[in-house]
Write a protein that holds these residues in place. Sequence first.
Motif, PDB file in Angstrom:
ATOM      1  N   LEU A  42       0.830  -1.201   0.000  1.00 52.39           N
ATOM      2  CA  LEU A  42       0.000   0.000   0.000  1.00 52.39           C
ATOM      3  C   LEU A  42       0.866   1.254   0.000  1.00 52.39           C
ATOM      4  N   ILE A  43       1.824   1.309   0.900  1.00 53.51           N
ATOM      5  CA  ILE A  43       2.698   2.493   1.001  1.00 53.51           C
ATOM      6  C   ILE A  43       3.573   2.616  -0.245  1.00 53.51           C
ATOM      7  N   LEU A  44       4.126   1.488  -0.693  1.00 56.51           N
ATOM      8  CA  LEU A  44       4.965   1.520  -1.886  1.00 56.51           C
ATOM      9  C   LEU A  44       4.162   1.930  -3.118  1.00 56.51           C
ATOM     10  N   GLY A  45       2.922   1.477  -3.206  1.00 57.37           N
ATOM     11  CA  GLY A  45       2.073   1.874  -4.328  1.00 57.37           C
ATOM     12  C   GLY A  45       1.815   3.374  -4.356  1.00 57.37           C
ATOM     13  N   ILE A  46       1.563   3.950  -3.188  1.00 48.36           N
ATOM     14  CA  ILE A  46       1.340   5.401  -3.114  1.00 48.36           C
ATOM     15  C   ILE A  46       2.596   6.158  -3.520  1.00 48.36           C
ATOM     16  N   VAL A  47       3.753   5.696  -3.050  1.00 51.92           N
ATOM     17  CA  VAL A  47       5.014   6.366  -3.377  1.00 51.92           C
ATOM     18  C   VAL A  47       5.326   6.228  -4.872  1.00 51.92           C
ATOM     19  N   ILE A  48       5.038   5.069  -5.458  1.00 53.84           N
ATOM     20  CA  ILE A  48       5.275   4.891  -6.896  1.00 53.84           C
ATOM     21  C   ILE A  48       4.352   5.806  -7.708  1.00 53.84           C
ATOM     22  N   ILE A  49       3.112   5.964  -7.280  1.00 55.02           N
ATOM     23  CA  ILE A  49       2.202   6.891  -7.967  1.00 55.02           C
ATOM     24  C   ILE A  49       2.726   8.313  -7.886  1.00 55.02           C
ATOM     25  N   LEU A  50       3.196   8.721  -6.717  1.00 51.58           N
ATOM     26  CA  LEU A  50       3.759  10.067  -6.569  1.00 51.58           C
ATOM     27  C   LEU A  50       5.011  10.246  -7.422  1.00 51.58           C
ATOM     28  N   ALA A  51       5.843   9.201  -7.495  1.00 55.31           N
ATOM     29  CA  ALA A  51       7.033   9.273  -8.343  1.00 55.31           C
ATOM     30  C   ALA A  51       6.637   9.375  -9.812  1.00 55.31           C
ATOM     31  N   GLY A  52       5.586   8.666 -10.205  1.00 53.10           N
ATOM     32  CA  GLY A  52       5.096   8.768 -11.577  1.00 53.10           C
ATOM     33  C   GLY A  52       4.627  10.173 -11.915  1.00 53.10           C
ATOM     34  N   VAL A  67      13.393   5.614 -10.529  1.00 53.18           N
ATOM     35  CA  VAL A  67      14.225   4.418 -10.675  1.00 53.18           C
ATOM     36  C   VAL A  67      14.369   3.715  -9.335  1.00 53.18           C
ATOM     37  N   VAL A  68      14.621   4.477  -8.282  1.00 54.62           N
ATOM     38  CA  VAL A  68      14.794   3.891  -6.954  1.00 54.62           C
ATOM     39  C   VAL A  68      13.500   3.230  -6.477  1.00 54.62           C
ATOM     40  N   VAL A  69      12.398   3.939  -6.610  1.00 59.99           N
ATOM     41  CA  VAL A  69      11.122   3.420  -6.110  1.00 59.99           C
ATOM     42  C   VAL A  69      10.645   2.230  -6.938  1.00 59.99           C
ATOM     43  N   ALA A  70      10.816   2.272  -8.252  1.00 60.13           N
ATOM     44  CA  ALA A  70      10.421   1.134  -9.083  1.00 60.13           C
ATOM     45  C   ALA A  70      11.312  -0.071  -8.793  1.00 60.13           C
ATOM     46  N   GLY A  71      12.575   0.160  -8.494  1.00 58.44           N
ATOM     47  CA  GLY A  71      13.452  -0.931  -8.089  1.00 58.44           C
ATOM     48  C   GLY A  71      12.991  -1.568  -6.790  1.00 58.44           C
ATOM     49  N   LEU A  72      12.595  -0.728  -5.837  1.00 62.39           N
ATOM     50  CA  LEU A  72      12.048  -1.260  -4.588  1.00 62.39           C
ATOM     51  C   LEU A  72      10.748  -2.019  -4.830  1.00 62.39           C
ATOM     52  N   GLY A  73       9.947  -1.531  -5.761  1.00 60.93           N
ATOM     53  CA  GLY A  73       8.710  -2.226  -6.110  1.00 60.93           C
ATOM     54  C   GLY A  73       8.979  -3.591  -6.716  1.00 60.93           C
ATOM     55  N   ALA A  74      10.016  -3.682  -7.553  1.00 61.25           N
ATOM     56  CA  ALA A  74      10.378  -4.971  -8.143  1.00 61.25           C
ATOM     57  C   ALA A  74      10.838  -5.945  -7.069  1.00 61.25           C
ATOM     58  N   ILE A  75      11.624  -5.460  -6.122  1.00 64.58           N
ATOM     59  CA  ILE A  75      12.100  -6.317  -5.034  1.00 64.58           C
ATOM     60  C   ILE A  75      10.936  -6.771  -4.159  1.00 64.58           C
ATOM     61  N   ALA A  76      10.052  -5.842  -3.815  1.00 68.29           N
ATOM     62  CA  ALA A  76       8.910  -6.193  -2.963  1.00 68.29           C
ATOM     63  C   ALA A  76       8.012  -7.217  -3.646  1.00 68.29           C
ATOM     64  N   ASN A  77       7.798  -7.058  -4.936  1.00 64.67           N
ATOM     65  CA  ASN A  77       6.955  -8.025  -5.643  1.00 64.67           C
ATOM     66  C   ASN A  77       7.661  -9.350  -5.848  1.00 64.67           C
ATOM     67  N   PHE A  78       8.972  -9.337  -5.970  1.00 64.83           N
ATOM     68  CA  PHE A  78       9.711 -10.592  -6.040  1.00 64.83           C
ATOM     69  C   PHE A  78       9.551 -11.370  -4.725  1.00 64.83           C
ATOM     70  N   LEU A  79       9.607 -10.668  -3.619  1.00 67.95           N
ATOM     71  CA  LEU A  79       9.423 -11.318  -2.320  1.00 67.95           C
ATOM     72  C   LEU A  79       7.971 -11.723  -2.092  1.00 67.95           C
ATOM     73  N   TRP A  80       7.063 -11.172  -2.846  1.00 64.17           N
ATOM     74  CA  TRP A  80       5.629 -11.437  -2.731  1.00 64.17           C
ATOM     75  C   TRP A  80       5.200 -12.652  -3.566  1.00 64.17           C
ATOM     76  N   ILE A  81       6.090 -13.173  -4.403  1.00 61.62           N
ATOM     77  CA  ILE A  81       5.761 -14.268  -5.316  1.00 61.62           C
ATOM     78  C   ILE A  81       5.098 -15.462  -4.628  1.00 61.62           C
ATOM     79  N   PRO A  82       5.526 -15.896  -3.439  1.00 61.79           N
ATOM     80  CA  PRO A  82       4.856 -17.063  -2.841  1.00 61.79           C
ATOM     81  C   PRO A  82       3.395 -16.829  -2.472  1.00 61.79           C
ATOM     82  N   TYR A  83       2.991 -15.578  -2.321  1.00 60.74           N
ATOM     83  CA  TYR A  83       1.622 -15.282  -1.921  1.00 60.74           C
ATOM     84  C   TYR A  83       0.671 -15.185  -3.107  1.00 60.74           C
ATOM     85  N   TYR A  84       1.143 -14.627  -4.214  1.00 59.12           N
ATOM     86  CA  TYR A  84       0.298 -14.459  -5.397  1.00 59.12           C
ATOM     87  C   TYR A  84       1.203 -14.505  -6.628  1.00 59.12           C
ATOM     88  N   PRO A  85       1.593 -15.698  -7.073  1.00 58.50           N
ATOM     89  CA  PRO A  85       2.686 -15.853  -8.039  1.00 58.50           C
ATOM     90  C   PRO A  85       2.502 -15.131  -9.378  1.00 58.50           C
TER      91      PRO A  85
END
Length: 116
Positions: A42-52, A67-85
């Motif tokens: 939720l927080i990362l999504g808001i920050v990515i929207i603001l960065a956009g 670039v920094v925020v989208a990189g963090l988003g990629a990492i967070a979603n990579f770690l999220w793979i077991p929950y919603y692949p």
Amino acid sequence: MIFGGAMALFEGIAALAKDDLFLSTRHYVFEFSLTGWGWVHLILGIVIILAGCAVLTGALWGRFFGVVVAGLGAIANFLWIPYYPVWATILVAVNIFIVWALCTGMHREVPDGRAA
């Protein structure tokens, strides 16, 4: 970028609502509760929207921040793979595409037809 942020925002809202869409995993290295991951997305999504929005203004700092925020988003979603692949893999690809697009930049066309 705004689209990717909105998708992360919706992902966070769904996780906070404890929706039945998500898999329950055991013994995963990054084992957080579903609520914890919901807040992260939720927080990362808001920050990515603001960065956009900052990127749309044309500011150079907005591109670096994006670039920094989208990189963090990629990492967070990579770690999220077991929950919603499937969805996590799609958002990893979207965030990597965003990083690529922001790093390559926009090329200006010079009047004689050469790229600047």
